[in-house]
Design an enzyme around this catalytic site. Structure first.
Site, mmCIF file in Angstrom:
data_model
loop_
_atom_site.group_PDB
_atom_site.id
_atom_site.type_symbol
_atom_site.label_atom_id
_atom_site.label_comp_id
_atom_site.label_asym_id
_atom_site.label_seq_id
_atom_site.Cartn_x
_atom_site.Cartn_y
_atom_site.Cartn_z
ATOM 1 N N GLU A 1 11.446 11.202 -7.044
ATOM 2 C CA GLU A 1 11.836 10.790 -5.715
ATOM 3 C C GLU A 1 10.490 9.906 -5.069
ATOM 4 O O GLU A 1 11.211 9.037 -4.109
ATOM 5 C CB GLU A 1 11.776 12.137 -4.906
ATOM 6 N N ASP A 2 9.328 10.053 -5.495
ATOM 7 C CA ASP A 2 8.511 9.088 -4.800
ATOM 8 C C ASP A 2 8.623 7.636 -4.984
ATOM 9 O O ASP A 2 7.888 6.800 -4.411
ATOM 10 C CB ASP A 2 7.085 9.555 -4.886
ATOM 11 N N HIS B 1 3.460 15.711 2.035
ATOM 12 C CA HIS B 1 4.493 14.786 2.301
ATOM 13 C C HIS B 1 5.426 15.124 3.577
ATOM 14 O O HIS B 1 5.536 16.339 3.618
ATOM 15 C CB HIS B 1 5.707 14.600 1.190
ATOM 16 N N ARG C 1 -0.300 9.072 2.037
ATOM 17 C CA ARG C 1 0.477 8.347 1.207
ATOM 18 C C ARG C 1 1.256 6.990 1.761
ATOM 19 O O ARG C 1 1.790 6.110 0.806
ATOM 20 C CB ARG C 1 1.436 8.941 0.229
ATOM 21 N N CYS D 1 11.250 16.470 -4.904
ATOM 22 C CA CYS D 1 10.696 15.454 -5.635
ATOM 23 C C CYS D 1 11.143 15.288 -6.866
ATOM 24 O O CYS D 1 10.896 14.151 -7.748
ATOM 25 C CB CYS D 1 9.265 16.023 -5.707
ATOM 26 N N LEU E 1 -1.757 15.213 -10.131
ATOM 27 C CA LEU E 1 -2.357 15.445 -8.668
ATOM 28 C C LEU E 1 -2.150 16.663 -8.018
ATOM 29 O O LEU E 1 -0.895 17.305 -7.998
ATOM 30 C CB LEU E 1 -2.174 14.419 -7.761
ATOM 31 N N ASP F 1 2.354 12.378 -12.907
ATOM 32 C CA ASP F 1 3.188 12.526 -11.737
ATOM 33 C C ASP F 1 4.366 12.210 -11.904
ATOM 34 O O ASP F 1 5.293 12.347 -11.021
ATOM 35 C CB ASP F 1 2.389 12.647 -10.392
ATOM 36 N N ARG G 1 -0.400 6.700 -9.373
ATOM 37 C CA ARG G 1 1.230 6.790 -9.403
ATOM 38 C C ARG G 1 1.699 5.488 -8.999
ATOM 39 O O ARG G 1 3.088 5.146 -9.051
ATOM 40 C CB ARG G 1 1.755 7.688 -8.194
#
Ligand code: CIR
Length: 266
Positions: free
Chosen positions: A71-72, A168, A137, A255, A24, A66, A91
């Site tokens: 981290e996400d 973010h 998000r 990230c 993305l 991704d 994701r």
């Protein structure tokens, strides 16, 4: 002040997949080069390891372009881990992939569930609180769910707003130490860092805001000399790592890893 928000014994990262070219991005500035991304990733892992931390490097996940941005998918705290629920549909499945990895380190794992959304990139854990930005998000409901998940561990979760047009919350800020935040000037103007000492990224170097304090190092993306000099003069041990390929996908230093000190197991 314990430094628990930036002193870590462990980290988890994941090597980029060949599918990274489908990752993305807000603006298409060209496909990332996998070989160069892999080299930058290896340099990043070496920087983490140079502090003495044990770094788990996971295999690439081709189904999730991704997924290098680990981290996400989770929030790791000394007491336990919380599995996130990414707001980007492509994701969403990354969280379930991360859960068994977390189980290698944690007995207490909590999970954000449907219908809430929250991504780790929107979470900044400081010494005294957990700041979470609403974004495209991360929803207020997701932040409330995180607040409920970590309440009995004694954390205060404060909802703030990620600036419009910024992916973010942590795209525009980082923790430097117990009391200091690195932030873009535009973000600091929002007032959300009142009570902290704030160091600004240099004008035109806003993309340097996503750094990480990891043990003695401040690991920052290469190519932002004036911000690097500011941090060096402020007494931080700066380590620069190439980030050109991750940046094409709006990714930065935070990230690329989960950073944590898991509880000792009996
Ligand atoms: C995404 O849009 O989700 C990825 N291309 C970039 C994620 C960056 N992650 C982060 O800032 N924590």
């Amino acid at each position: 002040m314990s430094g628990k928000s930036y002193r870590f014994t462990h980290a988890i990262s994941r090597r980029p997949a060949a599918s990274i070219t489908d990752g993305l991005r807000a603006v298409d500035t060209g496909a990332p080069d996998l070989a160069l991304f892999e080299q930058h990733h290896a340099d990043y892992v070496a920087a983490l390891r140079s502090t003495g931390a044990e770094v788990t490097v996971l295999d690439p996940l081709e189904d999730y372009p991704d997924s290098v941005f680990v981290e996400d998918a989770a929030l790791c705290l000394p007491e336990g881990a919380v599995v996130m629920r990414p707001g980007a549909p492509s994701r969403l499945g990354e969280a379930a992939e991360m859960a068994p990895v977390l189980a290698r380190f944690y007995d207490d794992i909590r999970t954000i569930t449907d219908p809430h959304y929250i991504e780790g990139g929107d979470i900044l854990t400081t010494e005294k609180e957990i700041l979470v930005g609403t974004s495209d998000r991360t929803t207020s409901g997701g932040i409330d769910a995180l607040r409920a998940a970590v309440a009995d561990w004694g954390y205060t979760v404060r909802e703030v707003a990620t600036p419009p047009g910024v992916l973010h919350f942590k795209t525009d800020c980082s923790l430097l130490d117990e009391e200091t935040i690195l932030a873009t000037e535009r973000f600091d103007a929002s007032g959300c860092f009142a009570g902290y000492r704030v160091i600004h990224t240099a004008a035109g170097e806003e993309a340097a805001a996503n750094t990480i304090r990891f043990n003695e190092l401040v690991i920052m993306p290469a190519g932002f000399p004036r911000t690097a000099e500011t941090l060096d003069k402020a007494g931080y041990a700066v380590r620069e790592v190439g980030n050109s390929e991750a940046a094409k996908l709006d990714g930065g230093m935070s990230c690329l890893s989960l950073r944590f000190s898991p509880p000792a197991r009996g």
